[in-house]
Scaffold this active site. Structure first.
Site, mmCIF file in Angstrom:
data_model
loop_
_atom_site.group_PDB
_atom_site.id
_atom_site.type_symbol
_atom_site.label_atom_id
_atom_site.label_comp_id
_atom_site.label_asym_id
_atom_site.label_seq_id
_atom_site.Cartn_x
_atom_site.Cartn_y
_atom_site.Cartn_z
ATOM 1 C CB THR A 40 18.821 -7.079 1.943
ATOM 2 O OG1 THR A 40 18.236 -8.137 1.228
ATOM 3 C CG2 THR A 40 17.764 -5.792 1.664
ATOM 4 C CG HIS A 43 22.312 -5.780 -2.293
ATOM 5 N ND1 HIS A 43 22.831 -6.062 -3.673
ATOM 6 C CD2 HIS A 43 21.885 -7.096 -2.183
ATOM 7 C CE1 HIS A 43 22.976 -7.189 -4.010
ATOM 8 N NE2 HIS A 43 22.353 -8.036 -3.365
HETATM 9 ZN ZN ZN Z 1 17.018 -11.090 5.457
#
Ligand code: ZN
Ligand code: NAD
Length: 341
Positions: A40, A43
């Site tokens: 994440t 990203h």
């Molecule tokens: Zn994580």
């Protein structure tokens, strides 16, 4: 305090001097010791469409952490200053049907630290006391810093009974590899893990007793024959987000097999639904961790011999965060841990 911030809507993260967060009566202040870099966070670093839609700027990022409580709000009980802890990074509401039923991980109002709210890539983190998970001595800070992704792995792996079952895991990223270790720990018979990246498959064999399969070169039907399996895998854990991997999983599952889906496909992806219907397959979507059942289970397993430490392949001082992100973005790493001490 030092912190890593998404300061402007562009690729990268920037180290900034930020004020130490002020805590409310139900919060604690945590001195962060170690943090993990998550997919994440990549990203968010890359500033892809999802990140641009989701993350407010500026924001201190990061959600995988371990540290120590240094201050407590007036209403906080049952914790103490000096307590080592990690914590659930999903901040939940209490008004929804699911939340009121005690299924906190299904609350639709969930907000994530380091995604929607100030995060853990910092010397100090404010967290609701409710979200704190105390760490026993058996779980040190670097393992504490990867409990968030280990929790994804545990939540997915424990979705179905694995005892004596043949398990197929697609995607040997850090989470797939940890799920393989969990499947082994809880008593699966064969654990086969697939990827197209040989380095990831190598790492998988260093973390757990698994059968690695490079699906760019090897055929799963041959692997089944070699293992003397006759009717297919009992349980599939999809951890790549790749459409081809899901098709392959359905193809190699037993009639009535069960699939837990953690991997996130990039957008709409075509699925051969008739195969799924005619094979009478059960599909379960998995999001986050069960709050707090997954935390109890994973800490108990870590206290009882589950060892995922080799999945941590790189360790950097927080000031060297750019190198940590570079390694993660290369796809040639397992977990990367930053040290804030
Ligand atoms: Zn994580
Ligand atoms: P990762 O990107 O590091 O690992 C994915 C792996 O899949 C990579 O090693 C890649 O080479 C491999 N892969 C690509 N194509 C494949 C194919 N055809 N067959 C087999 N493997 C293939 O990701 P991660 O951090 O380990 O996370 C796993 C997945 O879970 C990701 O899709 C991530 O977005 C998702 N995720 C979901 C949640 C959730 O709450 N649902 C939480 C965290 C992560």
């Amino acid at each position: 305090m030092k912190a890593l911030e998404k300061s402007r809507p562009a690729p990268g993260l920037w180290q900034v001097d930020a004020p130490v967060p002020e805590i409310g009566p139900d919060d604690v202040l945590i001195r962060v010791k170690k943090t993990g870099i998550c997919g994440t966070d990549i990203h968010i670093w890359n500033w892809d469409d999802w990140a641009a839609r989701t993350v407010p700027v500026p924001l201190i990022t990061g959600h995988e952490f371990a540290g120590e409580i240094v201050e407590m709000g007036a209403n906080v009980s049952g914790l103490s200053v000096g307590q080592r802890c990690s914590g659930e990074g999903h901040l939940i509401g209490r008004d929804s049907r699911q939340s009121r039923a005690g299924k906190f991980h299904l609350d639709p109002e969930t907000r994530g630290i380091g995604v929607n709210e100030p995060g853990a890539f910092a010397e100090y983190l404010r967290l609701p006391a409710f979200n704190v998970v105390p760490l026993p001595d058996a779980v040190d800070d670097e393992i504490g810093a990867i409990l968030d992704p280990l929790g994804n792995a545990v939540h997915t792996a424990l979705s179905f009974d694995l005892v004596g079952e043949d398990v197929l895991i697609t995607g040997a990223g850090p989470i797939g590899i940890m799920a393989a270790a969990v499947a082994r720990h809880v008593g699966a018979r064969h654990v086969v893990i697939t990827d197209v990246n040989p380095a990831r498959l190598d790492l998988a064999t260093q973390v757990a007793d698994v059968i690695p399969v490079n699906v760019a070169e090897q055929d799963l039907a041959e692997v089944q024959a070699r293992l003397k399996m006759r009717e297919g895998f009992d349980v599939g854990l999809e951890m790549s987000g790749n459409q081809g991997a899901l098709d392959q999983m359905v193809e190699n599952l037993v009639m009535g097999g069960r699939i837990a889906l953690l991997g996130i496909p990039p957008g709409k992806s075509p699925v051969d639904w008739s195969r799924i219907v005619f094979k009478a397959i059960t599909l379960k979507g998995v999001y986050g961790r069960e709050i707090f059942e997954t935390w109890y289970k994973m800490i108990a397993m870590l206290e009882n011999g589950l060892d995922v430490r080799p999945v941590i392949t790189h360790r950097f001082a927080a000031a060297d965060f750019a190198r940590g992100f570079e390694v993660m973005r290369s796809g040639m790493s397992g977990k990367v841990v930053l040290d804030w001490a």
